[in-house]
Design a protein around this motif. Structure first.
Motif, PDB file in Angstrom:
ATOM      1  N   PHE A   1      28.678  43.214  37.076  1.00 17.62           N
ATOM      2  CA  PHE A   1      29.716  43.787  37.919  1.00 17.62           C
ATOM      3  C   PHE A   1      29.233  43.821  39.373  1.00 17.62           C
TER       4      PHE A   1
ATOM      5  N   PHE B   1      27.737  44.251  26.512  1.00 12.87           N
ATOM      6  CA  PHE B   1      28.950  44.387  25.709  1.00 12.87           C
ATOM      7  C   PHE B   1      28.737  45.448  24.642  1.00 12.87           C
TER       8      PHE B   1
ATOM      9  N   GLU C   1      26.623  41.829  30.909  1.00 14.82           N
ATOM     10  CA  GLU C   1      27.929  41.973  31.546  1.00 14.82           C
ATOM     11  C   GLU C   1      27.643  42.396  32.985  1.00 14.82           C
TER      12      GLU C   1
ATOM     13  N   GLU D   1      28.295  51.081  27.479  1.00  7.36           N
ATOM     14  CA  GLU D   1      28.920  51.352  28.766  1.00  7.36           C
ATOM     15  C   GLU D   1      27.942  51.798  29.846  1.00  7.36           C
ATOM     16  N   LYS D   2      26.663  51.878  29.513  1.00  7.14           N
ATOM     17  CA  LYS D   2      25.672  52.247  30.536  1.00  7.14           C
ATOM     18  C   LYS D   2      25.529  51.118  31.536  1.00  7.14           C
ATOM     19  N   LEU D   3      25.317  51.490  32.774  1.00  8.82           N
ATOM     20  CA  LEU D   3      25.114  50.505  33.825  1.00  8.82           C
ATOM     21  C   LEU D   3      23.753  50.683  34.480  1.00  8.82           C
TER      22      LEU D   3
ATOM     23  N   PHE E   1      21.960  49.699  37.986  1.00  7.20           N
ATOM     24  CA  PHE E   1      22.355  49.281  39.320  1.00  7.20           C
ATOM     25  C   PHE E   1      21.201  48.668  40.094  1.00  7.20           C
TER      26      PHE E   1
END
Lengths: 109, 113
Positions: A34, A92, A32, A95-97, A99
């Motif tokens: 962003f 999905f 996912e 919720e960890k991102l 960067f």
């Protein structure tokens, strides 16, 4: 392991010119993607996410799974687009991102 | 929209002292919050996941005794940097997930002298 690469730390573009901020990712699962933006003296905020297939402030980004890329594009740069842009990778149900290192975009009047 | 408030925005402390940073979700509940650290000109690195009512989950290489996390309510998570040293000087950012996006606090600039 998850990894996000933004090859350009700095990018300067003339007002009215097209903008492309590059982002490549590495992830074995279902990604996912962003784009987050940080304007001067403001907090990080979501610009757009691939799942929404939306255009925000004239920016678009298409997830290319074959090239594992999620480049951010805008056809005509505006001065207010000057900011720090971060590409982020999640998954999905998680919720960890992760960067990228960010690209500082400067629009030259 | 949802707001995450982080306090303080900046803090200077003496080496060896402890510093507490608060992260509040102002108009929504957050059972999970994330703490990031950002060194100059580098990316945000996830330090730990704060879980309401249970222990935090730390990323590899992050000392849990050094960075104490407490998530005592659905709207508040705290990060305490214990026995701070100059190498702990950094920008700390919290975030709370909601509606398939992350909401970020404004960050805390910690300087240890």
């Amino acid at each position: 392991a998850q990894r996000v690469t933004q090859p350009e730390k700095l990018l300067s573009v003339f007002k009215g010119a097209p903008v492309e901020l590059k982002c490549n990712y590495s992830y074995s699962g279902s990604p996912e993607l962003f784009w987050y933006v940080q304007y001067s003296r403001q907090r990080l905020q979501l610009l757009l996410r691939h799942i929404s297939r939306e255009s925000i402030k004239g920016f678009t980004a298409d997830l290319n799974k074959g090239e594992t890329s999620f480049h951010l594009k805008k056809p005509f740069a505006q001065e207010e687009d000057s900011a720090m842009y971060y590409c982020a990778l999640g998954s999905f149900g998680n919720e960890k991102l992760t960067f990228g290192t960010g690209t500082r975009l400067t629009i030259i009047p | 929209g949802a707001v995450v408030s982080q306090h303080p925005s900046w803090v200077i402390c003496k080496s060896g002292t402890s510093v507490k940073i608060e992260c509040r979700s102002l108009d929504f509940q957050a059972t999970t919050m994330f703490w990031y650290r950002q060194f100059p000109k580098q990316s945000l690195m996830l330090m730990a996941t704060s879980n309401e009512g249970s222990k935090a989950t730390y990323e590899q290489g992050v000392e849990k005794d050094k960075f104490l996390i407490n998530h005592a309510s659905l709207t508040l998570s705290t990060l305490t940097v214990t026995s701070a040293h100059p190498e702990d000087s950094s920008f700390y950012i919290c975030s709370a997930p909601g509606a398939r996006r992350a909401f970020f606090g404004q960050g805390t600039r910690l300087t240890v002298v």
